[in-house]
Design a protein around this motif. Structure first.
Motif, PDB file in Angstrom:
ATOM      1  N   GLY A 240       0.994  -1.100  -0.216  1.00 61.68           N
ATOM      2  CA  GLY A 240       0.368  -0.113   0.327  1.00 61.68           C
ATOM      3  C   GLY A 240       0.997   1.192   0.146  1.00 61.68           C
ATOM      4  O   GLY A 240       1.917   1.520   0.805  1.00 61.68           O
ATOM      5  N   PHE A 241       0.277   2.219  -0.831  1.00 59.71           N
ATOM      6  CA  PHE A 241       1.141   3.213  -0.693  1.00 59.71           C
ATOM      7  C   PHE A 241       1.044   4.080   0.460  1.00 59.71           C
ATOM      8  O   PHE A 241       2.525   4.308   0.949  1.00 59.71           O
ATOM      9  N   LYS A 242       0.134   4.029   1.758  1.00 59.40           N
ATOM     10  CA  LYS A 242       0.655   4.993   3.140  1.00 59.40           C
ATOM     11  C   LYS A 242       1.589   4.240   3.648  1.00 59.40           C
ATOM     12  O   LYS A 242       1.859   4.659   4.492  1.00 59.40           O
ATOM     13  N   GLU A 243       1.594   3.031   3.515  1.00 58.78           N
ATOM     14  CA  GLU A 243       1.946   1.860   4.366  1.00 58.78           C
ATOM     15  C   GLU A 243       3.795   2.324   3.961  1.00 58.78           C
ATOM     16  O   GLU A 243       4.909   1.986   5.096  1.00 58.78           O
TER      17      GLU A 243
ATOM     18  N   LEU B 155      16.438   0.097  -7.328  1.00 57.96           N
ATOM     19  CA  LEU B 155      16.194  -0.680  -6.689  1.00 57.96           C
ATOM     20  C   LEU B 155      14.608  -1.148  -6.257  1.00 57.96           C
ATOM     21  O   LEU B 155      14.731  -2.335  -6.220  1.00 57.96           O
ATOM     22  N   SER B 156      13.805   0.585  -6.356  1.00 63.60           N
ATOM     23  CA  SER B 156      12.681  -0.705  -6.114  1.00 63.60           C
ATOM     24  C   SER B 156      12.088  -0.671  -6.913  1.00 63.60           C
ATOM     25  O   SER B 156      11.325  -1.702  -7.290  1.00 63.60           O
ATOM     26  N   PHE B 157      12.543  -0.419  -8.526  1.00 67.23           N
ATOM     27  CA  PHE B 157      11.729  -0.746  -9.702  1.00 67.23           C
ATOM     28  C   PHE B 157      12.174  -2.496  -9.506  1.00 67.23           C
ATOM     29  O   PHE B 157      11.319  -3.375 -10.174  1.00 67.23           O
ATOM     30  N   ILE B 158      13.425  -2.146  -9.433  1.00 66.39           N
ATOM     31  CA  ILE B 158      13.481  -4.608  -9.506  1.00 66.39           C
ATOM     32  C   ILE B 158      13.475  -5.381  -8.508  1.00 66.39           C
ATOM     33  O   ILE B 158      13.322  -6.056  -9.466  1.00 66.39           O
TER      34      ILE B 158
ATOM     35  N   PHE C 246       3.547   3.470  -8.239  1.00 66.74           N
ATOM     36  CA  PHE C 246       3.716   4.440  -6.713  1.00 66.74           C
ATOM     37  C   PHE C 246       5.407   5.176  -7.369  1.00 66.74           C
ATOM     38  O   PHE C 246       5.424   6.368  -6.604  1.00 66.74           O
ATOM     39  N   ILE C 247       5.993   4.006  -7.892  1.00 73.61           N
ATOM     40  CA  ILE C 247       7.394   5.297  -8.595  1.00 73.61           C
ATOM     41  C   ILE C 247       7.440   6.589  -9.014  1.00 73.61           C
ATOM     42  O   ILE C 247       8.436   7.771  -8.705  1.00 73.61           O
ATOM     43  N   GLY C 248       6.717   6.937  -9.397  1.00 71.38           N
ATOM     44  CA  GLY C 248       5.411   8.047 -10.403  1.00 71.38           C
ATOM     45  C   GLY C 248       6.238   8.706  -9.422  1.00 71.38           C
ATOM     46  O   GLY C 248       6.355   9.829  -9.548  1.00 71.38           O
ATOM     47  N   TYR C 249       4.906   8.705  -8.395  1.00 71.42           N
ATOM     48  CA  TYR C 249       4.078   9.898  -7.366  1.00 71.42           C
ATOM     49  C   TYR C 249       5.648   9.715  -6.125  1.00 71.42           C
ATOM     50  O   TYR C 249       5.811  11.266  -6.548  1.00 71.42           O
ATOM     51  N   ILE C 250       6.754   9.138  -5.835  1.00 74.45           N
ATOM     52  CA  ILE C 250       7.769   9.349  -5.276  1.00 74.45           C
ATOM     53  C   ILE C 250       8.738  10.507  -6.479  1.00 74.45           C
ATOM     54  O   ILE C 250       9.063  11.460  -5.503  1.00 74.45           O
ATOM     55  N   LEU C 251       9.028   9.616  -7.673  1.00 76.69           N
ATOM     56  CA  LEU C 251       9.721  10.821  -8.151  1.00 76.69           C
ATOM     57  C   LEU C 251       9.325  12.158  -7.924  1.00 76.69           C
ATOM     58  O   LEU C 251      10.452  13.377  -8.079  1.00 76.69           O
TER      59      LEU C 251
END
Length: 396
Positions: free
Chosen positions: A144-147, A181-184, A191-196
């Motif tokens: 989950g994104f919030k977690e 590393l998150s992608f791998i 979610f990676i897009g959100y973080i970026l």
């Protein structure tokens, strides 16, 4: 010799590559240190070489000691070390902004030794192991994104915020490697897009704050701006370091001027650290430059082989997380020297002078060798380790 090989475990090719890089570094360091001796007036060339050799020997001791530790201990160890590195970063940032006109908020002094320690390199290493731990623990779960914001990105963000004011390039490299590393590791792409997006917004906000309160972080944003402007200039007026590095590379030719015969080492600041690759090209030519690049890519190849052969998800992510940044940093250093990238302040791993860089690189290599030396393990054995249990075992 046979007795030595009986005591070292793991990928012998990685051991050989690291040894080759270390031995090769002796002559460039000895040659480039003349700038520190005759221009800056700091010590002697032999003294700088001896110091570099001592740092490498202690680095090899670090590799040997770390590669004997079962890699599963690094999982819980990262959770223990994360609060420590946050505290170290706070202390480093709070100790001051300039010493002798130079930024001093990257280092702390090791008591009784008198050696500067760059805390951001330790923080980056610990953070990559922590991210690998989190991703491995949640590989089979619906994240989950919030977690993940609380358990993954809050620690990441805190570390990066503490490094950014003094060291933008290291912050950018760590952030990029965490995203990779998150992608791998299977973290959801959206979610990676959100973080970026959040990361870019936070960086812009930091720039606005730095501009609004220049006394809080003197010269940092202006330094980044000037480096980018100098890199993108088309009027022929280049940064002094870049100009001297270009001259060194241009005069190196195919086979170079020969070991110790560099001329630009006498004019190029940071010739034994940030710009040592330019001195290597001047002395060993295009051939020497290609050989160094080949050795680093060979190291990357062995790192990926080790990751592929790893028996657990955590081991794979650990090797990638601490191994790829070594080669990535080397590529950045060489790209800066040949003016492909703006000046970043990143050293050439295992070749440039500098204690912290050598020690942390060796620690990372020790972890990689620990994985390659390991027997079959189960993911549950590794990730169920309680950090306090590991601390208790260590004390016992």
């Amino acid at each position: 010799m046979k007795t030595i090989f009986q005591h070292i475990k793991g990928d012998k090719a990685i051991w050989a590559i690291v040894t080759i890089l270390a031995i090769f570094s002796f002559m460039p360091i000895y040659s480039a240190s003349t700038n520190l001796v005759y221009v800056v007036g700091n010590g002697s060339t032999l003294g700088h070489l001896v110091k570099h050799i001592v740092l490498l020997l202690t680095g090899f001791a670090v590799i040997y000691g770390v590669h004997k530790i079962p890699y599963r201990y690094f999982s819980g160890g990262s959770a223990l070390m994360l609060p420590v590195v946050v505290l170290l970063l706070i202390v480093t940032l709070a100790q001051g902004t300039t010493i002798g006109g130079a930024n001093a908020s990257r280092w702390i002094r090791i008591p009784f030794v008198g050696i500067g320690f760059q805390t951001s390199t330790l923080a980056g290493l610990v953070l990559m192991v922590y991210v690998a731990r989190y991703l491995a623990k949640n590989k089979e779960k619906l994240i989950g994104f919030k977690e993940s914001l609380i358990n993954l990105w809050l620690p990441v963000g805190l570390v990066l915020v503490l490094i950014l004011p003094a060291n933008f390039s290291t912050t950018a490299i760590i952030f990029f490697m965490v995203l990779l590393l998150s992608f791998i590791g299977g973290y959801p792409l959206k979610f990676i897009g959100y973080i970026l997006s959040i990361g870019l917004f936070a960086f812009l906000f930091f720039i606005l704050v730095a501009k609004a309160f220049p006394d809080a972080m003197p010269n940092r944003v202006n330094t980044w701006k000037s480096r980018i402007e100098n890199f993108s200039k088309s009027d022929g007026k280049e940064d002094y370091q870049v100009e001297k590095a270009k001259i060194a590379i241009a005069t190196g030719g195919v086979i170079g001027k020969g070991p110790g015969k560099s001329v630009q080492k006498n004019f190029l600041p940071q010739s034994s650290s940030d710009f040592i690759y330019a001195i290597i090209v001047e002395e060993y030519g295009f051939v020497g430059a290609l050989v160094v690049v080949f050795i680093y890519f060979l190291l990357l190849f062995r790192i990926l082989i080790t990751a592929k052969k790893a028996t657990t998800i955590f081991a794979t992510l650990l090797v990638i997380g601490v191994g790829v940044p070594i080669v990535f940093q080397a590529m950045i250093n060489m790209a800066v020297a040949v003016n492909i990238l703006p000046v970043t302040g990143q050293t050439l791993p295992l070749i440039s002078s500098g204690g912290t860089s050598i020690w942390m690189t060796c620690f990372a290599l020790g972890m990689i060798l620990s994985v390659s030396a390991s027997k079959n393990e189960t993911e549950e054995t590794i990730l169920d380790d309680n950090p306090l249990d590991i601390l208790h075992e260590t004390i016992d």
